[in-house]
Design a protein around this motif. Sequence first.
Motif, PDB file in Angstrom:
ATOM      1  N   ALA A  95       0.813  -1.222   0.000  1.00 31.29           N
ATOM      2  CA  ALA A  95       0.000   0.000   0.000  1.00 31.29           C
ATOM      3  C   ALA A  95       0.847   1.274   0.000  1.00 31.29           C
ATOM      4  O   ALA A  95       0.534   2.229  -0.713  1.00 31.29           O
ATOM      5  N   LEU A  96       1.908   1.316   0.800  1.00 35.85           N
ATOM      6  CA  LEU A  96       2.702   2.542   0.911  1.00 35.85           C
ATOM      7  C   LEU A  96       3.633   2.724  -0.274  1.00 35.85           C
ATOM      8  O   LEU A  96       3.806   3.836  -0.781  1.00 35.85           O
ATOM      9  N   THR A  97       4.255   1.646  -0.721  1.00 39.96           N
ATOM     10  CA  THR A  97       5.203   1.723  -1.836  1.00 39.96           C
ATOM     11  C   THR A  97       4.912   0.595  -2.816  1.00 39.96           C
ATOM     12  O   THR A  97       5.671  -0.380  -2.902  1.00 39.96           O
ATOM     13  N   PRO A  98       3.802   0.668  -3.551  1.00 39.14           N
ATOM     14  CA  PRO A  98       3.444  -0.420  -4.459  1.00 39.14           C
ATOM     15  C   PRO A  98       4.461  -0.574  -5.577  1.00 39.14           C
ATOM     16  O   PRO A  98       5.048   0.409  -6.049  1.00 39.14           O
ATOM     17  N   ASP A  99       4.672  -1.822  -5.958  1.00 37.58           N
ATOM     18  CA  ASP A  99       5.456  -2.074  -7.162  1.00 37.58           C
ATOM     19  C   ASP A  99       4.593  -1.709  -8.361  1.00 37.58           C
ATOM     20  O   ASP A  99       3.360  -1.828  -8.329  1.00 37.58           O
ATOM     21  N   GLY A 111      10.339  -5.705  -8.257  1.00 41.27           N
ATOM     22  CA  GLY A 111       8.939  -5.988  -7.965  1.00 41.27           C
ATOM     23  C   GLY A 111       8.047  -5.690  -9.149  1.00 41.27           C
ATOM     24  O   GLY A 111       7.090  -6.429  -9.432  1.00 41.27           O
ATOM     25  N   GLY A 112       8.340  -4.595  -9.854  1.00 37.35           N
ATOM     26  CA  GLY A 112       7.565  -4.261 -11.040  1.00 37.35           C
ATOM     27  C   GLY A 112       7.701  -5.319 -12.118  1.00 37.35           C
ATOM     28  O   GLY A 112       6.720  -5.641 -12.810  1.00 37.35           O
ATOM     29  N   GLN A 113       8.898  -5.885 -12.254  1.00 41.27           N
ATOM     30  CA  GLN A 113       9.094  -6.936 -13.245  1.00 41.27           C
ATOM     31  C   GLN A 113       8.351  -8.214 -12.859  1.00 41.27           C
ATOM     32  O   GLN A 113       7.834  -8.931 -13.725  1.00 41.27           O
TER      33      GLN A 113
END
Length: 359
Positions: A95-99, A111-113
Motif C-alpha cells: 500500500a505505501l510503496t506499491p510495485d 517488484g515491477g518486473q
Amino acid sequence: MRAAILKDFGKPLSLDEVAAPGLGTGEVLVDVIAAPVPSYAGEVFSGARRYLLPTPVIPGCGAIGQVRAVGPDATRLQPGDWVFCDSTVRSRDGALTPDITLQGWSARGEGGQKLQRYFRDGAYAQSMRVPTENAVPIGAIEPAEAGRWCAIAVLMVAYGGLLAMQLRAGETLLVSGATGNFGSATVALALAMGARCVIAPGRNVAVLDDLRRRFGERLLPVRLTGDAATDTEAMRRAAPGPIDAMQDFLPPSVSANVARAAIMTLRQGGRAVLMGGVGMLGGEDLALPYPWIMRNLITVRGQWMYDTVAIPGMLGLIQGGLLDLGHWAVTEFPLAAVNDAVAHAATHAGPFRLTVLRP
C-alpha cells in the motif's frame, strides 16, 4: 484474436493470431477500440530506450475500449461500458510503496518486473485483460471519438505532476519542455485548472506561436537561446509576477542545463516537479545550488506517472467542458498497419497530435 507482437527488440512488429486472454478474480476483459502510439514507440521497440519489457510481448500503453466481461468481484462495471484502460498497474500488497508496471510497456524495479510477468501484454490487440481498478468508466461516447479520447494517456501523466506540486488557481506555472507532447498537455491542463498564466519556453517558434494562438494571452512564450543565464532571465521577465511552480518534461536528448535554467526562475517557496528524461541516456546530471535551494525554501520532487485517485478529476475536467479534447488531431491506423503507425508517430510528433491504432 489478432494482436501485434514484438518478438524481439530491433525487429518490426508482426500481426499474429493468439489466444484471447483468460479472466480471473479482480480482472476485466476489454475490447480495445483505440490505442495510442507514442512518438517514441520506435525507440522502445528498437531497444534504444532500454525499457524493461520482456519479449515476445503484445505492446501498447493504455487504451479506450468497451468491457466484454468482468470478474466475479466486480460490483459496478458492466459489459458494454466504455472505459479508459489505465496502463499503470500497481501491486495490491504494498500500500505505501506499491510495485509498478506499465502494462505492455515497461516496469519499475524487481517488484515491477514480477508484476509484469502476469500483466504483461498491452493494448495492441483486439482484447486485453486489465485489473478491475484499471478499467475506469468514462461514460458513453461515440465510437468515432474513441481515438481522441486516447489523449487521456498523455494528459494523465501531466496531471499527475500538477497534482504533485499542488498547483492552485491563480498561480503562475512554467512548463519546461512545453513544445512537446507531454509539455503541451501540461499547458492545456494548467490553464483548465485555473492557472493565472503559463510560461512556455522553447526553441521551436512555430510551436510557440501555435500555443499562443490556441490559448491566448494566458500563454506566455519564451524563445530559448541556449545560454542558461540569458534564458533564466528571459523566463523571469516574461512572467507577470513571481513564478510559483515549474514542471519539467524535457526529453533524454536535452542537456541538464536547460532544466536547471528553468528551475532557477522560481520564487522563494517555489516548487519544481521533474517528470522528463534528462540524464536517462547518460550525460550531465542535474546540479542545483544547495544554498539557493535552502535559503529560498525550494521544493524539488520527482513524479513518475500518477495516482489512481487522479483519474476522476481528469475526467471531470473533460466532461465539465474545462478541457477540450478537440485540440488533438488524430491519425488512425488499423492493427495490420501497426509498423506504419509507429513510423508515423515518430515523424509526426508534436503538440496535440495523436497516432492511434484501431484494433
